[in-house]
Design a protein around this motif. Structure first.
Motif, PDB file in Angstrom:
ATOM      1  N   ARG A  84       6.812   4.971   7.169  1.00  0.00           N
ATOM      2  CA  ARG A  84       5.938   3.940   7.729  1.00  0.00           C
ATOM      3  C   ARG A  84       6.333   2.517   7.348  1.00  0.00           C
ATOM      4  NH1 ARG A  84       0.471   6.035   9.245  1.00  0.00           N
ATOM      5  NH2 ARG A  84       0.776   8.270   9.487  1.00  0.00           N
ATOM      6  N   LYS A  88       6.996  -2.631   8.587  1.00  0.00           N
ATOM      7  CA  LYS A  88       6.572  -3.665   7.647  1.00  0.00           C
ATOM      8  C   LYS A  88       7.712  -4.638   7.375  1.00  0.00           C
ATOM      9  CE  LYS A  88       2.920  -1.554   5.228  1.00  0.00           C
ATOM     10  NZ  LYS A  88       2.121  -2.638   5.737  1.00  0.00           N
ATOM     11  N   VAL A 112       1.200  -5.075   9.541  1.00  0.00           N
ATOM     12  CA  VAL A 112       2.359  -4.450  10.167  1.00  0.00           C
ATOM     13  C   VAL A 112       2.961  -5.396  11.198  1.00  0.00           C
ATOM     14  CG1 VAL A 112       1.604  -2.067   9.800  1.00  0.00           C
ATOM     15  CG2 VAL A 112       0.826  -3.290  11.824  1.00  0.00           C
ATOM     16  N   THR A 121       0.557   3.014  12.113  1.00  0.00           N
ATOM     17  CA  THR A 121      -0.475   2.167  11.509  1.00  0.00           C
ATOM     18  C   THR A 121      -1.740   2.941  11.155  1.00  0.00           C
ATOM     19  OG1 THR A 121      -1.499   1.554  13.613  1.00  0.00           O
ATOM     20  CG2 THR A 121       0.354   0.199  12.860  1.00  0.00           C
TER      21      THR A 121
END
Length: 139
Positions: A84, A88, A112, A121
C-alpha cells in the motif's frame, strides 16, 4: 513487541495516535489519526516485523464534552503495508504518513496520492483484525 506462543513468534510494531478533528480532507471527511513510519526503518524491519498495529484514541462525546476514549485498532500485515505504500509519497524527509479516517466499520487512509476509490486506501478489513495474528501463530 514480540508475541510468543509455544515455539511460534510474531513481531509487532505499534503506532499510536489520537484522533484530530481539525482538518477537512479533499474527500470531504473531517477527522483523522496521524501515524508515521520512517522509510529507512520500514525497510530495515522487513523480516522482523510481521504486523503493524495502528492504535487510534477516538474521543467519545458525552452530553457536554468528551466522556472517554475508544481504542480503535488496525492490525495490518507488513506485506500489506509494503503493497500500500505504493500510493504514498514519503517526501523529502522520507516518512510515510498514515491518516486514518473512521466512520463506523469503514476506515480510509486519507494521506495518499490517489482517490479514495482506489482499493489501497481502504483499511476496513484490518479494523480489529486480531485473527490475523492468531492465524500467523498457528501456522
Amino acid at each position: 513487541m514480540l508475541v510468543v506462543k509455544g515455539n511460534k513468534h510474531v513481531g509487532i510494531q505499534v503506532k499510536e495516535s489520537r484522533y484530530y478533528f481539525s482538518r477537512k480532507w479533499r474527500s470531504g471527511h473531517i477527522g483523522h489519526s496521524w501515524h508515521q513510519i520512517k522509510k529507512k526503518k520500514f525497510l530495515r524491519d522487513k523480516g522482523h516485523v510481521d504486523f503493524y498495529v495502528f492504535l487510534t484514541y477516538l474521543p467519545a462525546l458525552g452530553e457536554h464534552k468528551i466522556s472517554h476514549f475508544e481504542n480503535n485498532f488496525l492490525i495490518v500485515p507488513y506485506e500489506e503495508i509494503e503493497r500500500r505504500i505504493a500510493v504514498k509519497d514519503p517526501g523529502k524527509r522520507e516518512v510515510y504518513s498514515f491518516c486514518f479516517h473512521f466512520e463506523g466499520n469503514k476506515v480510509w487512509d486519507e494521506r495518499v496520492t490517489v482517490s479514495l476509490e482506489n482499493e489501497l486506501t481502504d483499511y476496513s478489513e484490518f479494523l480489529d483484525a486480531w485473527h490475523l495474528i492468531d492465524k500467523k501463530l498457528k501456522n
